[in-house]
Structure formats: C-alpha cells, structure tokens
Design a protein around this motif. Sequence first.
Motif, PDB file in Angstrom:
ATOM      1  N   GLN A   1       8.107   1.732  11.364  1.00 59.50           N
ATOM      2  CA  GLN A   1       8.188   3.180  11.562  1.00 59.50           C
ATOM      3  C   GLN A   1       7.666   3.953  10.347  1.00 59.50           C
ATOM      4  OE1 GLN A   1       8.689   4.252  14.676  1.00 59.50           O
ATOM      5  NE2 GLN A   1       8.781   2.051  15.018  1.00 59.50           N
ATOM      6  N   ALA A   2       7.582   3.308   9.207  1.00 60.78           N
ATOM      7  CA  ALA A   2       7.038   3.957   8.011  1.00 60.78           C
ATOM      8  C   ALA A   2       5.523   3.761   7.900  1.00 60.78           C
ATOM      9  CB  ALA A   2       7.714   3.401   6.752  1.00 60.78           C
ATOM     10  N   PHE A   3       4.933   2.966   8.794  1.00 53.87           N
ATOM     11  CA  PHE A   3       3.499   2.703   8.759  1.00 53.87           C
ATOM     12  C   PHE A   3       2.728   3.920   9.262  1.00 53.87           C
ATOM     13  CE2 PHE A   3       4.004  -2.185   9.532  1.00 53.87           C
ATOM     14  CZ  PHE A   3       4.688  -2.303   8.340  1.00 53.87           C
TER      15      PHE A   3
ATOM     16  N   THR B 227      -2.392   2.033   7.503  1.00 58.70           N
ATOM     17  CA  THR B 227      -1.626   0.892   6.977  1.00 58.70           C
ATOM     18  C   THR B 227      -2.315  -0.412   7.355  1.00 58.70           C
ATOM     19  OG1 THR B 227       0.461   2.110   7.169  1.00 58.70           O
ATOM     20  CG2 THR B 227       0.607  -0.289   7.007  1.00 58.70           C
ATOM     21  N   PRO B 228      -2.655  -1.240   6.352  1.00 61.89           N
ATOM     22  CA  PRO B 228      -3.301  -2.521   6.651  1.00 61.89           C
ATOM     23  C   PRO B 228      -2.317  -3.503   7.293  1.00 61.89           C
ATOM     24  CG  PRO B 228      -2.937  -2.294   4.283  1.00 61.89           C
ATOM     25  CD  PRO B 228      -2.490  -1.007   4.928  1.00 61.89           C
ATOM     26  N   LEU B 229      -2.829  -4.310   8.203  1.00 66.96           N
ATOM     27  CA  LEU B 229      -1.984  -5.279   8.899  1.00 66.96           C
ATOM     28  C   LEU B 229      -2.415  -6.708   8.582  1.00 66.96           C
ATOM     29  CD1 LEU B 229      -1.712  -3.516  12.390  1.00 66.96           C
ATOM     30  CD2 LEU B 229      -0.038  -3.530  10.530  1.00 66.96           C
TER      31      LEU B 229
ATOM     32  N   PHE C 208      -7.243  -5.981  14.281  1.00 64.87           N
ATOM     33  CA  PHE C 208      -5.917  -6.040  13.677  1.00 64.87           C
ATOM     34  C   PHE C 208      -5.925  -5.665  12.198  1.00 64.87           C
ATOM     35  CE2 PHE C 208      -6.059  -8.878  17.291  1.00 64.87           C
ATOM     36  CZ  PHE C 208      -5.014  -8.364  18.032  1.00 64.87           C
ATOM     37  N   ALA C 209      -6.984  -5.007  11.756  1.00 68.44           N
ATOM     38  CA  ALA C 209      -7.101  -4.629  10.343  1.00 68.44           C
ATOM     39  C   ALA C 209      -6.076  -3.584   9.942  1.00 68.44           C
ATOM     40  CB  ALA C 209      -8.511  -4.133  10.047  1.00 68.44           C
ATOM     41  N   THR C 210      -5.877  -2.573  10.790  1.00 70.18           N
ATOM     42  CA  THR C 210      -4.950  -1.487  10.468  1.00 70.18           C
ATOM     43  C   THR C 210      -4.191  -1.068  11.719  1.00 70.18           C
ATOM     44  OG1 THR C 210      -6.505   0.293  10.980  1.00 70.18           O
ATOM     45  CG2 THR C 210      -6.526  -0.549   8.696  1.00 70.18           C
ATOM     46  N   VAL C 211      -3.163  -0.277  11.509  1.00 69.46           N
ATOM     47  CA  VAL C 211      -2.431   0.304  12.643  1.00 69.46           C
ATOM     48  C   VAL C 211      -3.392   1.134  13.487  1.00 69.46           C
ATOM     49  CG1 VAL C 211      -0.642   1.965  13.279  1.00 69.46           C
ATOM     50  CG2 VAL C 211      -0.198   0.298  11.461  1.00 69.46           C
ATOM     51  N   GLY C 212      -4.263   1.870  12.846  1.00 67.87           N
ATOM     52  CA  GLY C 212      -5.217   2.708  13.559  1.00 67.87           C
ATOM     53  C   GLY C 212      -6.177   1.920  14.422  1.00 67.87           C
TER      54      GLY C 212
END
Length: 86
Positions: free
Chosen positions: A22-24, A28-30, A67-71
């Motif tokens: 929830q703070a991502f 944010t990188p994953l 899957f690099a980032t949340v975006g």
Amino acid sequence: MNVTEQVLRVLDEALSLQGRAQAFRRETPLLGALPELDSMAVLALITGLENHFGVAFSDDDMNGTVFATVGSVSDLVQQALNDQGA
C-alpha cells in the motif's frame, strides 16, 4: 478504486507483503527489488491479476519488463481491460 490501487491489493496478497504494498507507487521497482517476487510469486501474481480483473494475459505479454515496476504491471492490466472492452 483505480487500476493501480487494485494491482497493489493483488500484489500484496500474492506476495504476502502484509500491507507493505500500500506504500508502493507507480515507480516502485518490483522485479529484482523485492525478494518476495521470485518465479513462483510471478505466477501467483499473474493468476491473481487474471482472477481479480477477469482478464487473460497472453504469453507474448509476459516478459521481465512487465514486472519492472508497479506502473508497468498496472499498464499491462489496463491494456488487457481495454482489449476486452472493459
């Protein structure tokens, strides 16, 4: 609730992050940044997203950059929703 917020909920559940997701933010990188996101967790995340959003991803859609980032995950889901006319 927008797509990114819903992706964060699925991500949190699939990776057992206990609310940390929830703070991502979109940037944010994953993959490579979250130790919880291993190959088995990627499968759980894909399944969770497909079930939650009622979409199906093609194998052609799946690569490391997704899957690099949340975006990038959110963009994949949004594109799948757009493709099915949701």
